[in-house]
Design an enzyme around this catalytic site. Structure first.
Site, PDB file in Angstrom:
ATOM      1  N   ASN A 199      -4.185  46.801  -5.927  1.00  0.00           N
ATOM      2  CA  ASN A 199      -4.354  47.883  -6.884  1.00  0.00           C
ATOM      3  C   ASN A 199      -5.822  48.299  -6.868  1.00  0.00           C
ATOM      4  O   ASN A 199      -6.710  47.452  -6.997  1.00  0.00           O
ATOM      5  CB  ASN A 199      -3.937  47.403  -8.278  1.00  0.00           C
ATOM      6  CG  ASN A 199      -3.854  48.534  -9.272  1.00  0.00           C
ATOM      7  OD1 ASN A 199      -4.676  49.444  -9.292  1.00  0.00           O
ATOM      8  ND2 ASN A 199      -2.855  48.465 -10.125  1.00  0.00           N
TER       9      ASN A 199
ATOM     10  N   HIS B 151       6.559  51.303  -7.461  1.00  0.00           N
ATOM     11  CA  HIS B 151       5.703  50.182  -7.059  1.00  0.00           C
ATOM     12  C   HIS B 151       5.870  49.026  -8.034  1.00  0.00           C
ATOM     13  O   HIS B 151       5.921  49.209  -9.229  1.00  0.00           O
ATOM     14  CB  HIS B 151       4.237  50.596  -6.925  1.00  0.00           C
ATOM     15  CG  HIS B 151       3.679  51.338  -8.103  1.00  0.00           C
ATOM     16  ND1 HIS B 151       3.975  52.654  -8.376  1.00  0.00           N
ATOM     17  CD2 HIS B 151       2.839  50.940  -9.078  1.00  0.00           C
ATOM     18  CE1 HIS B 151       3.339  53.044  -9.464  1.00  0.00           C
ATOM     19  NE2 HIS B 151       2.647  52.010  -9.920  1.00  0.00           N
TER      20      HIS B 151
ATOM     21  N   HIS C 184       4.345  45.653  -9.579  1.00  0.00           N
ATOM     22  CA  HIS C 184       3.061  44.989  -9.812  1.00  0.00           C
ATOM     23  C   HIS C 184       3.225  43.474  -9.756  1.00  0.00           C
ATOM     24  O   HIS C 184       4.202  42.929 -10.271  1.00  0.00           O
ATOM     25  CB  HIS C 184       2.512  45.355 -11.201  1.00  0.00           C
ATOM     26  CG  HIS C 184       2.107  46.785 -11.318  1.00  0.00           C
ATOM     27  ND1 HIS C 184       0.835  47.223 -11.044  1.00  0.00           N
ATOM     28  CD2 HIS C 184       2.818  47.881 -11.691  1.00  0.00           C
ATOM     29  CE1 HIS C 184       0.768  48.513 -11.243  1.00  0.00           C
ATOM     30  NE2 HIS C 184       1.966  48.953 -11.635  1.00  0.00           N
TER      31      HIS C 184
END
Length: 192
Positions: A71, A141, A143
């Site tokens: 990230n 996406h 995490h």
């Protein structure tokens, strides 16, 4: 004698006994600099990243249908995201092969993070849609956020600042180097 604000040749807040952690790099995120202009494939950074250099794009690992990237604005050091290459926004739009690879790569990302950083736990999650907190809602996406005891301090709450002890390039290198060395067939050494 401490100069007063009017006598100071430099600028900044008056002397008040506080130390300040300046994080000007965060302003680009707050200002939306890296946010896509629309939800198209052409504007999507998650579609562009795999087309470039892994180090430059912070790519940690690549699969056939999904890839793992750091990230750019991490909650904690080692904050990874697992994404399909295909530009889909909804979890239910993944085909079976993408779903299986996303799950396998997420599991492996947890194992690699444990091997490299030894976190006490993880936050795993998908923010589906802008209203749910997805910064880039157009491209799904997952995490993978390593967590340590005491990693949630006052800075994010009071100062909208996160102190990270490692540069992203160093984090990417460490995780990428460990990616192929961590064995998925060995039982994890986590506490139950």
């Amino acid at each position: 004698m401490e100069p007063t604000g009017q006598d100071r040749a430099d600028f900044g807040p008056p002397a008040d006994g506080y130390q300040r952690l300046w994080t000007p790099h965060r302003m680009v995120y707050i200002g939306g600099q890296d946010k896509p202009a629309d939800s198209s494939v052409g504007q999507c950074p998650f579609c562009r990243i795999p087309q470039g250099d892994d180090e430059q794009g912070l790519v940690v690992a690549r699969g056939q249908r999904c890839y793992v990237v750091l990230n750019l604005y991490p909650y904690n050091s080692g904050h990874l995201m697992v994404l399909p290459y295909r530009h889909v926004s909804d979890y239910t739009d993944l085909d079976e092969a993408e779903t299986a690879e996303l799950a396998r790569m997420t599991q492996h990302a947890v194992r690699v993070s444990r091997a490299v950083y030894a976190p006490a736990g993880f936050n795993l999650g998908i923010n589906q849609g802008e209203v749910a907190g997805a910064g880039i809602a157009a491209h799904l996406h997952q995490h993978v956020v390593p967590r340590w005891l005491g990693d949630a301090n006052f800075l994010p709450v009071v100062a909208q600042t996160k102190a990270l002890p490692e540069l992203l390039a160093d984090t990417r290198r460490r995780l990428a180097e460990a990616w192929d060395t961590v064995d998925d067939t060995v039982e994890d050494t986590k506490e139950n």
